[in-house]
Write an enzyme that holds these catalytic residues in place. Structure first.
Site, PDB file in Angstrom:
ATOM      1  N   HIS A  21      -6.297  -1.405   6.928  1.00  0.00           N
ATOM      2  CA  HIS A  21      -6.065  -0.392   7.959  1.00  0.00           C
ATOM      3  C   HIS A  21      -5.571   0.916   7.328  1.00  0.00           C
ATOM      4  O   HIS A  21      -5.986   2.005   7.721  1.00  0.00           O
ATOM      5  CB  HIS A  21      -5.045  -0.903   8.974  1.00  0.00           C
ATOM      6  CG  HIS A  21      -5.535  -2.077   9.763  1.00  0.00           C
ATOM      7  ND1 HIS A  21      -5.846  -1.993  11.099  1.00  0.00           N
ATOM      8  CD2 HIS A  21      -5.793  -3.359   9.408  1.00  0.00           C
ATOM      9  CE1 HIS A  21      -6.260  -3.170  11.533  1.00  0.00           C
ATOM     10  NE2 HIS A  21      -6.227  -4.017  10.518  1.00  0.00           N
ATOM     11  N   ASP A 122      -4.152   3.940  14.919  1.00  0.00           N
ATOM     12  CA  ASP A 122      -4.928   2.714  14.767  1.00  0.00           C
ATOM     13  C   ASP A 122      -5.158   2.103  16.151  1.00  0.00           C
ATOM     14  O   ASP A 122      -4.241   2.107  16.994  1.00  0.00           O
ATOM     15  CB  ASP A 122      -4.113   1.755  13.882  1.00  0.00           C
ATOM     16  CG  ASP A 122      -4.944   0.619  13.324  1.00  0.00           C
ATOM     17  OD1 ASP A 122      -5.560  -0.099  14.121  1.00  0.00           O
ATOM     18  OD2 ASP A 122      -4.957   0.459  12.089  1.00  0.00           O
TER      19      ASP A 122
HETATM   20  C1  UDX Z   1      -7.976  -6.182   7.152  1.00  0.00           C
HETATM   21  C2  UDX Z   1      -8.927  -7.181   7.826  1.00  0.00           C
HETATM   22  O1  UDX Z   1      -8.922  -8.395   7.152  1.00  0.00           O
HETATM   23  C3  UDX Z   1     -10.283  -6.600   7.935  1.00  0.00           C
HETATM   24  O2  UDX Z   1     -11.189  -7.551   8.409  1.00  0.00           O
HETATM   25  C4  UDX Z   1     -10.172  -5.443   8.886  1.00  0.00           C
HETATM   26  O3  UDX Z   1     -11.434  -4.966   9.204  1.00  0.00           O
HETATM   27  C5  UDX Z   1      -9.256  -4.404   8.247  1.00  0.00           C
HETATM   28  O4  UDX Z   1      -8.007  -4.990   7.935  1.00  0.00           O
HETATM   29  P1  UDX Z   1      -8.462  -6.638   4.480  1.00  0.00           P
HETATM   30  O5  UDX Z   1      -8.418  -8.105   4.710  1.00  0.00           O
HETATM   31  O6  UDX Z   1      -7.554  -6.117   3.477  1.00  0.00           O
HETATM   32  O7  UDX Z   1      -8.304  -5.792   5.834  1.00  0.00           O
HETATM   33  O8  UDX Z   1      -9.989  -6.330   4.071  1.00  0.00           O
HETATM   34  P2  UDX Z   1     -10.808  -4.995   3.958  1.00  0.00           P
HETATM   35  O9  UDX Z   1     -11.029  -4.391   5.286  1.00  0.00           O
HETATM   36  O10 UDX Z   1     -12.022  -5.335   3.195  1.00  0.00           O
HETATM   37  O11 UDX Z   1      -9.902  -4.002   3.119  1.00  0.00           O
HETATM   38  C6  UDX Z   1      -9.541  -4.242   1.803  1.00  0.00           C
HETATM   39  C7  UDX Z   1      -9.400  -2.916   1.102  1.00  0.00           C
HETATM   40  O12 UDX Z   1      -8.758  -3.132  -0.144  1.00  0.00           O
HETATM   41  C8  UDX Z   1     -10.734  -2.247   0.816  1.00  0.00           C
HETATM   42  O13 UDX Z   1     -10.643  -0.866   1.105  1.00  0.00           O
HETATM   43  C9  UDX Z   1     -10.941  -2.459  -0.679  1.00  0.00           C
HETATM   44  O14 UDX Z   1     -11.628  -1.411  -1.311  1.00  0.00           O
HETATM   45  C10 UDX Z   1      -9.522  -2.558  -1.183  1.00  0.00           C
HETATM   46  N1  UDX Z   1      -9.425  -3.404  -2.382  1.00  0.00           N
HETATM   47  C11 UDX Z   1      -9.628  -4.740  -2.298  1.00  0.00           C
HETATM   48  C12 UDX Z   1      -9.146  -2.796  -3.588  1.00  0.00           C
HETATM   49  O15 UDX Z   1      -9.007  -1.568  -3.674  1.00  0.00           O
HETATM   50  N2  UDX Z   1      -9.057  -3.594  -4.696  1.00  0.00           N
HETATM   51  C13 UDX Z   1      -9.232  -4.941  -4.663  1.00  0.00           C
HETATM   52  O16 UDX Z   1      -9.108  -5.595  -5.714  1.00  0.00           O
HETATM   53  C14 UDX Z   1      -9.524  -5.537  -3.408  1.00  0.00           C
END
Ligand code: UDX
Length: 487
Positions: A21, A122
């Site tokens: 988020h 949000d």
């Molecule tokens: C959460 C929910 O799980 C997701 O489904 C929703 O849509 C937004 O909030 P998250 O689980 O963290 O997020 O997944 P995601 O939405 O994919 O966000 C992860 C973020 O971390 C991405 O922007 C990704 O680029 C970043 N990331 C991930 C890194 O920068 N490095 C990493 O090693 C892993």
């Protein structure tokens, strides 16, 4: 600072305190700052500490501009509380934090800070409703999910009234249970596509009531923005998120305009973990499209038994892989890799705790992404032309995974994990999926097409570019009218 007739728009951005988020909103904030807005980015104290914790991270952050400030407010939970490991309790605590947020904004004024023009909140942060109302500024609802998942969340309370929620997972993909009544011309949804916290198994968890409450509140806002693009989900999808006819626009992928500008300072996410750049040098040494990137975002967990199968499946695939092993990935613990596995794969594998993901996905050596299907990861992969293997964990990820496979046709998944999330995915399935995604020319072609479409959308004249301009102009007009009324 730019502005119209020396009027500066001041946007206050308030993300839900979780990595995905925050990333989406920080990129949008950055975009608005580059267009002359004054930005106040409000984290909870806990998030801020995670992000600015180390001196190194702080120096990596390039958001310190004269027109960009960070503020934080306490979430009221005790320091030892796990926050994102008990999401329901975090939601419930935040619902009551409107007063604290408002007090903070009222305190941090003066000294040349322009008056607040709007609060970009949000879509699941209802505490901003009273703040916007009391400060007499519009509440701009920012949906961090894709439009279809946002629609499913916005209308969840109606779905509850119609008996679709709670979802009986045994009926998760029964044709007669398909949901066809949602607006926005979105594909029909399986019950298992809804935010997973609406499943029967969650009804006794605080998260169930919390997300249902957020659904009822999501109608409160005078402007709506969605982090998707019209060419992916259609114009009507974002329009269906409108509250009582207010403007409702697709403006994503919000990270992409800054990324394309190639400005180093804005290519990074704002990470809660320290990014390990060494993987980029490792990728430099690999062949084009030869590496599978494996990462499950910031919250997804796996059992140790599942991690063992995954490791052995990756090994059996024969492909090179870059695997993000977050320090808590094994149900809160560090993963233990199978004996001899690291030695056997050392010529083609790299393990890191956290990557600069945007740069990894953009790297020419990366040919596939085994992902938990978080929306940020999904839209980042789409924008970089990287096909996916989806392995959803919770929330909106089931919908993202299915759409990636069936609607956008740039991914695969594992059979039945959408309705049996405890199922052990065997090494043979993993091996087969990796081989199929890495060698799939048709999927790569489709991924390239979507990449082009995403880029076109955010470039001058594109759909998201134009929609962002509309939003910026509307907010400039509001700031102008506000300044007139002060005279
Ligand atoms: C959460 C929910 O799980 C997701 O489904 C929703 O849509 C937004 O909030 P998250 O689980 O963290 O997020 O997944 P995601 O939405 O994919 O966000 C992860 C973020 O971390 C991405 O922007 C990704 O680029 C970043 N990331 C991930 C890194 O920068 N490095 C990493 O090693 C892993």
């Amino acid at each position: 600072m730019n502005g119209v007739n020396n009027v500066t728009v001041h946007a206050v951005l308030v993300p839900f305190p979780a990595q995905g988020h925050v990333n989406a909103l920080i990129h949008f904030a950055n975009l608005l700052a580059s267009r002359g807005f004054f930005i106040t980015f409000v984290n909870t104290e806990w998030t801020e500490k995670r992000m600015f914790g180390s001196a190194k991270l702080k120096s990596q952050l390039h958001y310190s501009k004269p027109n960009f400030r960070f503020l934080s407010f306490p979430d009221s939970l005790p320091p030892e509380h796990g926050r994102t490991s008990h999401l329901g309790e975090l939601f419930i605590a935040l619902v009551k934090r409107g007063d604290a947020l408002e007090a903070l904004l009222r305190k941090e004024t003066g000294n040349g800070i322009p008056p607040v023009t709007c609060i970009v909140s949000d879509g699941v942060m209802s505490c901003t409703i009273s703040v916007a109302a009391n400060m007499q500024v519009p509440r701009v609802v920012f949906w961090p999910f894709c439009a279809a998942a946002s629609i499913a969340q916005k209308y969840a309370y109606s779905l509850f009234s119609q008996g679709h929620i709670p979802v009986k997972i045994s009926e998760g993909n029964r044709p007669e249970k398909m949901i066809t009544t949602l607006p926005g011309n979105i594909p029909a949804l399986w019950p298992s596509d809804l935010i997973s916290f609406y499943r029967e198994q969650f009804t006794s968890d605080p998260i169930y009531e919390a997300v249902l409450f957020e659904s009822r509140m999501s109608d409160m806002g005078e402007y709506v923005l969605a982090n998707t693009f019209e060419e992916l989900e259609g114009r009507e999808a974002a329009a269906a998120l409108s509250n009582k006819g207010c403007p409702s626009l697709s403006i994503g992928p919000v990270f992409l305009p800054n990324f394309l500008e190639g400005e180093n300072s804005t290519q990074s996410n704002m990470s809660m973990w320290e990014e390990d750049d060494s993987c980029l040098h490792w990728l430099d040494k690999q062949r084009p499209r030869s590496v599978l990137y494996v990462s499950f975002g910031s919250l997804a967990l796996k059992s140790q038994e599942q991690l063992d199968e995954l490791a052995l499946g990756l090994e059996q695939s024969g492909y090179a892989f870059l695997w993000v092993l977050r320090s808590d990935i094994a149900q809160g613990q560090a993963a233990v890799l199978p004996e001899g596995f690291e030695e056997r794969t050392k010529d083609r594998a790299l393990f890191v705790k956290w990557t600069p993901q945007l740069k990894v996905l953009a790297h020419p050596s990366v040919g596939g992404f085994l992902t938990h299907s978080g929306w940020n990861s999904t839209v980042e992969s789409i924008s970089m032309g990287v096909p996916m293997i989806g392995w959803p964990y919770f929330g909106d990820q089931f919908l993202n995974c299915r759409f990636t496979k069936e609607i956008w046709k740039v991914g695969l998944d594992f059979k039945d994990v959408d309705v049996d999330d405890g199922r052990l995915v065997r090494r043979e399935e993993i091996e087969s999926a990796v081989v199929r995604v890495m060698a799939n020319e048709e999927m790569q072609k489709k991924a390239e097409e979507l990449k082009e479409a995403a880029r076109k959308a955010v470039m001058e004249g594109g759909s998201s570019f134009n929609n962002i301009n509309t939003f910026i102009n509307d907010m400039l007009n509001r700031a102008k009218a506000q300044s007139q009324s002060f005279k």
